[in-house]
Design a protein around this motif. Structure first.
Motif, mmCIF file in Angstrom:
data_model
loop_
_atom_site.group_PDB
_atom_site.id
_atom_site.type_symbol
_atom_site.label_atom_id
_atom_site.label_comp_id
_atom_site.label_asym_id
_atom_site.label_seq_id
_atom_site.Cartn_x
_atom_site.Cartn_y
_atom_site.Cartn_z
ATOM 1 N N ILE A 138 -20.204 58.134 1.090
ATOM 2 C CA ILE A 138 -19.564 58.417 2.373
ATOM 3 C C ILE A 138 -18.872 59.778 2.293
ATOM 4 O O ILE A 138 -18.451 60.213 1.228
ATOM 5 C CB ILE A 138 -18.536 57.320 2.745
ATOM 6 C CG1 ILE A 138 -17.491 57.170 1.627
ATOM 7 C CG2 ILE A 138 -19.227 55.994 3.022
ATOM 8 C CD1 ILE A 138 -16.361 56.236 1.972
ATOM 9 N N ASP A 139 -18.791 60.426 3.431
ATOM 10 C CA ASP A 139 -18.118 61.717 3.518
ATOM 11 C C ASP A 139 -16.769 61.541 4.198
ATOM 12 O O ASP A 139 -16.668 60.859 5.220
ATOM 13 C CB ASP A 139 -18.956 62.722 4.309
ATOM 14 C CG ASP A 139 -20.196 63.155 3.545
ATOM 15 O OD1 ASP A 139 -20.046 63.566 2.394
ATOM 16 O OD2 ASP A 139 -21.302 63.067 4.116
ATOM 17 N N VAL A 140 -15.760 62.131 3.609
ATOM 18 C CA VAL A 140 -14.413 62.124 4.193
ATOM 19 C C VAL A 140 -14.140 63.527 4.727
ATOM 20 O O VAL A 140 -14.247 64.507 3.992
ATOM 21 C CB VAL A 140 -13.353 61.727 3.152
ATOM 22 C CG1 VAL A 140 -11.957 61.766 3.760
ATOM 23 C CG2 VAL A 140 -13.657 60.338 2.595
ATOM 24 N N THR A 141 -13.807 63.589 6.007
ATOM 25 C CA THR A 141 -13.557 64.882 6.647
ATOM 26 C C THR A 141 -12.129 65.327 6.369
ATOM 27 O O THR A 141 -11.175 64.650 6.759
ATOM 28 C CB THR A 141 -13.781 64.789 8.163
ATOM 29 O OG1 THR A 141 -15.100 64.300 8.407
ATOM 30 C CG2 THR A 141 -13.615 66.152 8.825
ATOM 31 N N ALA A 142 -11.998 66.447 5.702
ATOM 32 C CA ALA A 142 -10.667 66.983 5.410
ATOM 33 C C ALA A 142 -10.073 67.611 6.666
ATOM 34 O O ALA A 142 -10.806 68.078 7.544
ATOM 35 C CB ALA A 142 -10.752 68.018 4.300
ATOM 36 N N PRO A 143 -8.758 67.629 6.796
ATOM 37 C CA PRO A 143 -8.138 68.338 7.925
ATOM 38 C C PRO A 143 -8.528 69.809 7.926
ATOM 39 O O PRO A 143 -8.920 70.370 6.898
ATOM 40 C CB PRO A 143 -6.632 68.147 7.673
ATOM 41 C CG PRO A 143 -6.531 66.970 6.774
ATOM 42 C CD PRO A 143 -7.766 66.974 5.936
ATOM 43 N N ASN A 193 -10.492 57.240 9.256
ATOM 44 C CA ASN A 193 -11.114 56.660 10.450
ATOM 45 C C ASN A 193 -10.070 56.188 11.460
ATOM 46 O O ASN A 193 -10.286 56.272 12.670
ATOM 47 C CB ASN A 193 -12.015 55.488 10.056
ATOM 48 C CG ASN A 193 -13.272 55.952 9.348
ATOM 49 O OD1 ASN A 193 -13.641 57.126 9.441
ATOM 50 N ND2 ASN A 193 -13.920 55.066 8.622
ATOM 51 N N LEU A 194 -8.924 55.700 10.965
ATOM 52 C CA LEU A 194 -7.859 55.266 11.866
ATOM 53 C C LEU A 194 -7.274 56.441 12.652
ATOM 54 O O LEU A 194 -6.843 56.274 13.801
ATOM 55 C CB LEU A 194 -6.749 54.563 11.075
ATOM 56 C CG LEU A 194 -7.116 53.225 10.426
ATOM 57 C CD1 LEU A 194 -5.950 52.716 9.592
ATOM 58 C CD2 LEU A 194 -7.481 52.200 11.491
ATOM 59 N N PHE A 195 -7.273 57.617 12.026
ATOM 60 C CA PHE A 195 -6.670 58.791 12.658
ATOM 61 C C PHE A 195 -7.707 59.675 13.366
ATOM 62 O O PHE A 195 -7.327 60.637 14.027
ATOM 63 C CB PHE A 195 -5.926 59.633 11.611
ATOM 64 C CG PHE A 195 -4.599 59.067 11.217
ATOM 65 C CD1 PHE A 195 -3.421 59.550 11.762
ATOM 66 C CD2 PHE A 195 -4.516 58.028 10.303
ATOM 67 C CE1 PHE A 195 -2.200 59.024 11.408
ATOM 68 C CE2 PHE A 195 -3.293 57.490 9.933
ATOM 69 C CZ PHE A 195 -2.130 57.994 10.489
ATOM 70 N N LYS A 196 -8.991 59.339 13.205
ATOM 71 C CA LYS A 196 -10.031 60.198 13.771
ATOM 72 C C LYS A 196 -10.141 60.030 15.286
ATOM 73 O O LYS A 196 -10.376 60.995 16.021
ATOM 74 C CB LYS A 196 -11.373 59.886 13.099
ATOM 75 C CG LYS A 196 -12.249 61.099 12.893
ATOM 76 C CD LYS A 196 -13.395 60.754 11.964
ATOM 77 C CE LYS A 196 -14.145 62.033 11.567
ATOM 78 N NZ LYS A 196 -15.243 61.727 10.628
ATOM 79 N N THR A 197 -10.009 58.820 15.749
ATOM 80 C CA THR A 197 -10.072 58.528 17.179
ATOM 81 C C THR A 197 -8.978 57.533 17.540
ATOM 82 O O THR A 197 -8.424 56.856 16.669
ATOM 83 C CB THR A 197 -11.440 57.920 17.557
ATOM 84 O OG1 THR A 197 -11.675 56.744 16.771
ATOM 85 C CG2 THR A 197 -12.569 58.920 17.324
ATOM 86 N N GLY A 198 -8.679 57.445 18.822
ATOM 87 C CA GLY A 198 -7.683 56.493 19.275
ATOM 88 C C GLY A 198 -6.310 57.102 19.442
ATOM 89 O O GLY A 198 -6.148 58.329 19.480
ATOM 90 N N GLU A 214 -5.036 60.000 17.068
ATOM 91 C CA GLU A 214 -5.896 61.171 16.881
ATOM 92 C C GLU A 214 -5.112 62.470 16.768
ATOM 93 O O GLU A 214 -5.502 63.377 16.029
ATOM 94 C CB GLU A 214 -6.883 61.267 18.043
ATOM 95 C CG GLU A 214 -7.932 62.345 17.869
ATOM 96 C CD GLU A 214 -8.960 62.337 18.981
ATOM 97 O OE1 GLU A 214 -9.870 63.178 18.956
ATOM 98 O OE2 GLU A 214 -8.841 61.484 19.889
ATOM 99 N N SER A 215 -3.979 62.555 17.462
ATOM 100 C CA SER A 215 -3.184 63.789 17.409
ATOM 101 C C SER A 215 -2.577 64.031 16.028
ATOM 102 O O SER A 215 -2.199 65.157 15.701
ATOM 103 C CB SER A 215 -2.070 63.733 18.464
ATOM 104 O OG SER A 215 -1.205 62.628 18.213
ATOM 105 N N LEU A 216 -2.494 62.979 15.194
ATOM 106 C CA LEU A 216 -1.924 63.105 13.857
ATOM 107 C C LEU A 216 -2.991 63.324 12.786
ATOM 108 O O LEU A 216 -2.668 63.314 11.595
ATOM 109 C CB LEU A 216 -1.115 61.847 13.512
ATOM 110 C CG LEU A 216 0.092 61.540 14.412
ATOM 111 C CD1 LEU A 216 0.729 60.220 14.010
ATOM 112 C CD2 LEU A 216 1.110 62.672 14.339
ATOM 113 N N PHE A 217 -4.245 63.540 13.212
ATOM 114 C CA PHE A 217 -5.325 63.714 12.240
ATOM 115 C C PHE A 217 -5.060 64.846 11.239
ATOM 116 O O PHE A 217 -5.393 64.711 10.054
ATOM 117 C CB PHE A 217 -6.655 63.952 12.964
ATOM 118 C CG PHE A 217 -7.825 64.068 12.034
ATOM 119 C CD1 PHE A 217 -8.415 62.930 11.494
ATOM 120 C CD2 PHE A 217 -8.328 65.310 11.663
ATOM 121 C CE1 PHE A 217 -9.488 63.037 10.621
ATOM 122 C CE2 PHE A 217 -9.394 65.423 10.782
ATOM 123 C CZ PHE A 217 -9.985 64.284 10.267
#
Length: 385
Positions: A191-196, A55-60, A63-66
């Motif tokens: 909860i679902d975790v979105t993989a890269p 969630n920290l890397f999904k937005t904000g 985000e470029s490091l997702f």
């Protein structure tokens, strides 16, 4: 033949997850003989840590490091789960060494607490808990030392924690009046975790289709095994851990700090459970009951492989993983269509994931009747005695 390769690959992937899940337990159970029923919940903490990092890397700004967030989530899961395990060792388990039944019951209680904590934790709850723990820890440090050296010091220490808990509960109740602060972070739902993106693809080798997520888990398992083996064989603390495993009393007489060894072992074992939890987020949704799905399998792997033996853990986990998938998925019926009728009926009866576990468990029990010490029994003076 292609179906056979596909079945073996999927079984290997499931076995790799089981290796990761059981690796930390093998280290802890092998050294201290502690039956830690909260090991599955430490995996759950690692999974939720991965969710938070995602969630920290999904937005904000991050985000470029997702695409590489999983490479950051894995060490974060190791650290958070390791610290949780260290706290468990220092507060509960250290007082119960040599009492296996009490340890089993206490850690089972801790597992229920952690499950409920994940379901209900909110900002208000967390702040109240943090304040209560801070007051309980700081009070003996800022008060006169003579006060804690009297006969009544145990009662005083208990009273200080009761007061700290009351303050924490009061603060949490006050903050809970604000709706935003009282909203649960995770709730009881999965909860679902979105993989890269690169972990949602697959690699084709002929007609064999290999998901990159499962290949990543296999590679992660190999790295963890090599790292743990190198730590135990080459580092100073690893040698101390092996010495305590062989003979705790003699190690203590030789000046090895056994309490620090116990704490470090629990930290490493719990951290590995967190890594397993992070890997599980790549296979499906996670929830508060995640640990209960793996704890029995983990103990089965450790006992079958030989307590404290990494090679035994690897062989047992891969064997159980492959066997469970081959039987539970019904692939054996397709790979061997000409099997005898009686055997066909038996395999068909166990061709579900739950019944496959029953059959594997029965086979493990039968094997232990022949080799009670497992595939790779421990050696050493204390063991032989």
């Amino acid at each position: 033949m292609d179906l056979l390769y596909d079945t073996l690959f999927n079984g290997l992937a499931i076995g790799s997850v089981l290796v990761l899940a059981a690796l930390g337990l093998a280290v802890v159970f092998g050294l201290m003989g502690v039956i830690n029923m909260a090991h599955g919940e430490l995996m759950m903490i690692g999974a939720y840590t991965t969710y938070v990092v995602q969630n920290l890397f999904k937005t904000g700004p991050l985000e470029s490091l997702f695409p590489i967030y999983i490479l950051i989530a894995i060490p974060a899961a190791f650290l958070i789960s390791g610290l949780a395990g260290l706290l468990l060792e220092k507060t509960v388990i250290r007082r119960l060494y040599g009492r296996p039944l009490e340890t089993l019951l206490a850690t089972w209680g801790v597992s229920l607490i952690l499950q409920q904590f994940v379901r209900s934790v909110s900002t208000a709850f967390f702040v109240g808990l943090l304040v209560a723990v801070a007051i309980g820890v700081i009070t003996p440090l800022v008060s006169p030392p003579a006060l804690w050296q009297k006969r009544s010091s145990p009662l005083l220490r208990t009273g200080s924690w009761v007061v700290a808990g009351a303050i924490g509960i009061g603060l949490a109740s006050a903050l809970g009046q604000v709706m935003v602060l009282d909203t649960p972070w995770f709730s009881a739902r999965n909860i679902d975790v979105t993989a890269p993106e690169w972990l949602r693809e697959s690699i084709s080798l002929g007609s064999l289709n290999m998901p990159t997520a499962r290949l990543f888990i296999i590679a992660l398992t190999a790295v963890c095994l090599l790292a743990v083996n190198r730590f135990l064989q080459k580092s100073v603390w690893g040698i101390r851990i092996r010495a305590v495993t062989q003979n705790r009393s003699m190690s203590s007489c030789l000046g090895i700090p056994t309490e620090q060894v116990d704490a470090l072992t629990f930290l490493v074992g719990s951290g590995l459970a967190g890594v397993a939890g992070a890997a599980l987020t790549l296979l499906g949704p996670v929830g508060p009951n995640l640990g209960g799905s793996y704890i029995v399998d983990c103990f089965m792997v450790v006992v079958l492989g030989g307590v404290g033996k990494l090679a035994g853990t690897l062989v047992a986990a891969l064997g159980i993983g492959v066997l469970s998938f081959v039987i539970g998925s019904g692939s054996l019926l397709v790979v061997w269509p000409t099997m005898p009728v009686a055997l066909n009926e038996l395999v068909t009866f166990f061709a579900t994931s739950s019944m496959a576990k029953v059959l594997v468990f029965a086979l493990v029990v039968l094997f232990l009747q022949i080799r009670p010490a497992g595939l790779f029994p421990q050696k050493g003076r204390m063991v032989e005695a």
